[in-house]
Design an enzyme around this catalytic site. Structure first.
Site, PDB file in Angstrom:
ATOM      1  N   TYR A  25      16.638   2.836  12.546  1.00 21.37           N
ATOM      2  CA  TYR A  25      16.073   2.379  11.278  1.00 21.37           C
ATOM      3  C   TYR A  25      17.183   1.914  10.336  1.00 21.37           C
ATOM      4  CZ  TYR A  25      13.436   2.545   6.879  1.00 21.37           C
ATOM      5  OH  TYR A  25      12.854   2.238   5.679  1.00 21.37           O
ATOM      6  N   HIS A  28       8.565  11.555   2.994  1.00 18.17           N
ATOM      7  CA  HIS A  28       9.907  11.777   2.473  1.00 18.17           C
ATOM      8  C   HIS A  28      10.041  13.260   2.137  1.00 18.17           C
ATOM      9  CE1 HIS A  28       9.238   7.425   1.477  1.00 18.17           C
ATOM     10  NE2 HIS A  28      10.455   7.346   1.975  1.00 18.17           N
ATOM     11  N   LYS A  62      17.792  -1.879   8.699  1.00 18.60           N
ATOM     12  CA  LYS A  62      17.854  -2.131   7.259  1.00 18.60           C
ATOM     13  C   LYS A  62      19.181  -2.788   6.868  1.00 18.60           C
ATOM     14  CE  LYS A  62      13.927  -0.834   5.587  1.00 18.60           C
ATOM     15  NZ  LYS A  62      13.083  -1.818   4.868  1.00 18.60           N
ATOM     16  N   SER A 121       0.809  -1.220   0.000  1.00 16.49           N
ATOM     17  CA  SER A 121       0.000   0.000   0.000  1.00 16.49           C
ATOM     18  C   SER A 121       0.839   1.264   0.000  1.00 16.49           C
ATOM     19  CB  SER A 121      -0.936   0.018   1.220  1.00 16.49           C
ATOM     20  OG  SER A 121      -0.178   0.041   2.422  1.00 16.49           O
ATOM     21  N   GLY A 122       2.149   1.121   0.101  1.00 20.60           N
ATOM     22  CA  GLY A 122       3.035   2.272   0.162  1.00 20.60           C
ATOM     23  C   GLY A 122       3.499   2.753  -1.201  1.00 20.60           C
ATOM     24  N   LEU A 123       4.384   3.712  -1.175  1.00 16.22           N
ATOM     25  CA  LEU A 123       4.893   4.374  -2.367  1.00 16.22           C
ATOM     26  C   LEU A 123       5.436   3.386  -3.406  1.00 16.22           C
ATOM     27  CD1 LEU A 123       6.094   6.868  -3.926  1.00 16.22           C
ATOM     28  CD2 LEU A 123       8.057   6.717  -2.365  1.00 16.22           C
ATOM     29  N   THR A 141      17.705   5.380  -3.772  1.00 18.90           N
ATOM     30  CA  THR A 141      18.031   6.677  -3.178  1.00 18.90           C
ATOM     31  C   THR A 141      16.846   7.624  -3.280  1.00 18.90           C
ATOM     32  OG1 THR A 141      18.906   7.583  -5.248  1.00 18.90           O
ATOM     33  CG2 THR A 141      20.469   6.432  -3.824  1.00 18.90           C
TER      34      THR A 141
END
Length: 322
Positions: free
Chosen positions: A146, A189, A150, A18-20, A174
């Site tokens: 975070y 962002h 990652k 559901s994200g970008l 990036t």
């Protein structure tokens, strides 16, 4: 970029859909005709399963029985909240990633492609950064929780390969932006947050407040370009080592803000709050490895992509401004 090299049926599970980036992959696969014959795609979000919970993770894998996974799910936020709650972002993301990777291994998933972040790059380093330099020093202290979570995906990928021969890998995009991003100032962002702020200021007749000096330079990558390459990575990329996905050129945040203002026809004042942190001044990454694999791939020009994102935001303001 599509390939018929693997004739076996694929069942591709996309987490965090559901994200970008998830929405961009859906667009590429379902709208641009990116789905090959014999492929089935399943797009899940936090509404389908809380991947911090191993039982829910197992249940969603058993439901869809994927052969391949594109792992996008993460707990994310803007720089302010990342800095304020480093511990929670570390714990939540480590749980999500460990559950997804280990469940994939237990259920004999052939390929997992995880999405990392440019915030994993060392704070103090030489430029440009390549894929071999990711662990060469601590990340920026503002979002170390975070960032380390990652980084651990890369460590786990190597361990699954050495111990079990798994082809689990990752990409490092990036500064991604595009339609379906979070456009709120608190969690967006940088570009998307500024788009949201600028349009609101235009509607209200107020000034735009931008955190920091605007001097940091970033490589801004359009989400649909990233999605097209990630689909290729899922099908074709055989390495365990990460792959940086980025445009070559850098742009100062201040220049990007000006492009946003022009795209939204904002005529008001833009104020840079220099009491706020800039974060890292540079995160310059090399695209040399990407170009060895995809020498002819053409990225959408950044200014054009910003304009398209602004147009999408205005057209979808009721759902985007949440």
């Amino acid at each position: 970029m599509a390939s018929e090299s693997n004739a076996l049926p694929r069942r591709v599970l996309v987490t965090g859909a559901s994200g970008l980036i998830g929405k961009a992959i859906q667009h590429v696969v379902l709208t641009e005709g990116g789905k090959l014959d014999g492929e089935e795609w399943f797009f899940i979000s936090s509404k389908d399963a809380d991947l911090r919970d191993v039982g829910q993770t197992r249940a969603v894998f058993e439901k869809h029985r994927p052969t391949d996974v594109i792992h996008l799910a993460a707990r994310v936020a803007g720089l302010f909240f990342l800095s304020k709650e480093n511990l929670q972002f570390l714990r939540d993301n480590v749980k999500i990633d460990d559950n997804v990777l280990h469940t994939a291994h237990q259920m004999d998933v052939t390929k997992v492609v995880s999405c990392l972040s440019s915030c994993i790059f060392p704070d103090k380093t030489t430029y440009p950064i390549d894929e071999t330099m990711i662990h060469n020093g601590p990340p920026h202290e503002s979002n170390f929780g975070y960032a380390y979570a990652k980084r651990m995906i890369d460590i786990q990928n190597r361990a699954y390969f050495r111990q079990h021969g798994r082809c689990y890998t990752s990409v490092v995009p990036t500064n991604v932006f595009g339609p379906h991003d979070n456009f709120t100032a608190e969690n967006g962002h940088v570009l998307s947050a500024v788009i949201g702020k600028t349009y609101k200021a235009k509607l209200e007749g107020t000034q735009v407040n931008v955190c920091g000096t605007g001097n940091p330079r970033r490589q801004f990558t359009y989400s649909l370009d990233l999605a097209r390459i990630m689909v290729w990575v899922m099908r074709e990329y055989k390495e365990i080592d990460p792959l940086i996905i980025s445009v070559e050129e850098e742009m100062a945040i201040k220049e990007a803000v000006e492009v946003i203002a022009e795209s939204l026809d904002f005529k008001g004042n833009i104020h840079y709050d220099t009491t706020m942190s800039d974060g890292q001044i540079r995160k310059t990454a090399t695209t040399a490895k990407l170009r060895r694999y995809l020498p002819d791939f053409t990225f959408t020009p950044v200014k054009e992509a910003i304009k398209m994102t602004c147009d999408w935001f205005v057209a979808n303001y009721d759902i985007a401004n949440k």
